[in-house]
Design an enzyme around this catalytic site. Sequence first.
Site, PDB file in Angstrom:
ATOM      1  N   ARG A  88      30.955  49.288  38.000  1.00 13.80           N
ATOM      2  CA  ARG A  88      30.944  47.886  38.425  1.00 13.80           C
ATOM      3  C   ARG A  88      30.605  46.976  37.253  1.00 13.80           C
ATOM      4  NH1 ARG A  88      30.910  47.664  44.124  1.00 13.80           N
ATOM      5  NH2 ARG A  88      29.844  49.381  45.138  1.00 13.80           N
TER       6      ARG A  88
ATOM      7  N   GLU B 263      35.860  37.417  47.903  1.00 14.20           N
ATOM      8  CA  GLU B 263      36.144  38.864  47.968  1.00 14.20           C
ATOM      9  C   GLU B 263      36.497  39.397  46.584  1.00 14.20           C
ATOM     10  OE1 GLU B 263      36.200  41.636  49.305  1.00 14.20           O
ATOM     11  OE2 GLU B 263      36.727  41.634  51.418  1.00 14.20           O
ATOM     12  N   ASP B 264      36.285  40.688  46.398  1.00 13.69           N
ATOM     13  CA  ASP B 264      36.700  41.304  45.130  1.00 13.69           C
ATOM     14  C   ASP B 264      38.195  41.610  45.125  1.00 13.69           C
ATOM     15  OD1 ASP B 264      36.451  43.324  47.051  1.00 13.69           O
ATOM     16  OD2 ASP B 264      35.447  44.747  45.723  1.00 13.69           O
TER      17      ASP B 264
ATOM     18  N   PHE C 224      44.217  52.233  41.454  1.00 12.50           N
ATOM     19  CA  PHE C 224      42.802  52.086  41.764  1.00 12.50           C
ATOM     20  C   PHE C 224      42.128  51.417  40.571  1.00 12.50           C
ATOM     21  CE2 PHE C 224      38.389  53.293  42.325  1.00 12.50           C
ATOM     22  CZ  PHE C 224      38.216  52.901  43.638  1.00 12.50           C
TER      23      PHE C 224
ATOM     24  N   ASP D 287      43.300  44.681  49.663  1.00  8.19           N
ATOM     25  CA  ASP D 287      44.201  45.821  49.499  1.00  8.19           C
ATOM     26  C   ASP D 287      45.056  45.936  50.767  1.00  8.19           C
ATOM     27  OD1 ASP D 287      45.337  48.200  48.669  1.00  8.19           O
ATOM     28  OD2 ASP D 287      43.543  49.411  48.938  1.00  8.19           O
TER      29      ASP D 287
HETATM   30  P1  IMP Z   1      41.147  46.671  52.287  1.00  6.57           P
HETATM   31  O1  IMP Z   1      40.418  46.671  53.585  1.00  6.57           O
HETATM   32  O2  IMP Z   1      42.112  47.821  52.189  1.00  6.57           O
HETATM   33  O3  IMP Z   1      41.828  45.353  51.977  1.00  6.57           O
HETATM   34  O4  IMP Z   1      40.119  46.999  51.146  1.00  6.57           O
HETATM   35  C1  IMP Z   1      39.112  46.163  50.831  1.00  6.57           C
HETATM   36  C2  IMP Z   1      37.990  46.871  50.100  1.00  6.57           C
HETATM   37  O5  IMP Z   1      38.357  48.187  49.603  1.00  6.57           O
HETATM   38  C3  IMP Z   1      37.648  46.059  48.886  1.00  6.57           C
HETATM   39  O6  IMP Z   1      36.724  45.038  49.205  1.00  6.57           O
HETATM   40  C4  IMP Z   1      37.094  47.115  47.948  1.00  6.57           C
HETATM   41  O7  IMP Z   1      35.733  47.311  48.194  1.00  6.57           O
HETATM   42  C5  IMP Z   1      37.859  48.380  48.298  1.00  6.57           C
HETATM   43  N1  IMP Z   1      39.001  48.577  47.369  1.00  6.57           N
HETATM   44  C6  IMP Z   1      40.310  48.475  47.636  1.00  6.57           C
HETATM   45  N2  IMP Z   1      41.060  48.728  46.550  1.00  6.57           N
HETATM   46  C7  IMP Z   1      40.178  49.009  45.559  1.00  6.57           C
HETATM   47  C8  IMP Z   1      40.341  49.354  44.164  1.00  6.57           C
HETATM   48  O8  IMP Z   1      41.437  49.455  43.604  1.00  6.57           O
HETATM   49  N3  IMP Z   1      39.184  49.536  43.465  1.00  6.57           N
HETATM   50  C9  IMP Z   1      37.950  49.447  44.019  1.00  6.57           C
HETATM   51  N4  IMP Z   1      37.767  49.120  45.314  1.00  6.57           N
HETATM   52  C10 IMP Z   1      38.864  48.907  46.077  1.00  6.57           C
END
Ligand code: IMP
Length: 178
Positions: A163, A97-98, A150, A101
Amino acid sequence: MAGEIRVLISEQQIAKRLDELAEVIGRDYKNRKLHCIGVLKGSFIFMADLVRRLPMDVSCDFLTISSYGDLTKSSGVVKLLTDLTVPIEGKDVLVVEDIVDTGLTLDYLLGNLKTRNPASLRVATLLHKPTNKKIEVPIHYCGFTVPDRFVVGYGLDNRQLQRNLPYIGWVPGDGDNE
Ligand code: IMP
């Protein structure tokens, strides 16, 4: 454009941390094959750089997930846009995963993958933003913990751009108070 972005984690810091992660993963999966699943789009650079450092036999697959929300916040409404190309039953799977959050995307994904009966299922994430956690998710390998900002670059986007930055940066004023 790039002038508005401040460097949070440099290219050199990322490379050093990936060396460390690959060494740990290499030890954990010694003499085993590893099936890496990259979560598109954000993980494509991390996945490419990580798998090239792994010493064991590695196979790769990808899936695409979209999580709906506003531009900088995840809503937790997750949709699988493209699925894996091969079954994972009986395989040692590492989800790549990247960023984690809220954890909602990963929670959905792990629930989905578990139903396909992998031999094991672990998670490697480049970034973890623990302040926004909404649900507990397992993270076995984590590159960096980041503050509630962010972030962009190294695969992560801001409205599909940035990206391609080789570092992790943040946009002042976008999702924070500065
Ligand atoms: P989550 O479901 O809130 O954990 O978010 C996961 C997805 O939201 C990640 O795989 C990213 O694609 C996107 N995301 C969350 N925070 C960021 C950020 O700070 N920058 C860019 N993408 C984010």
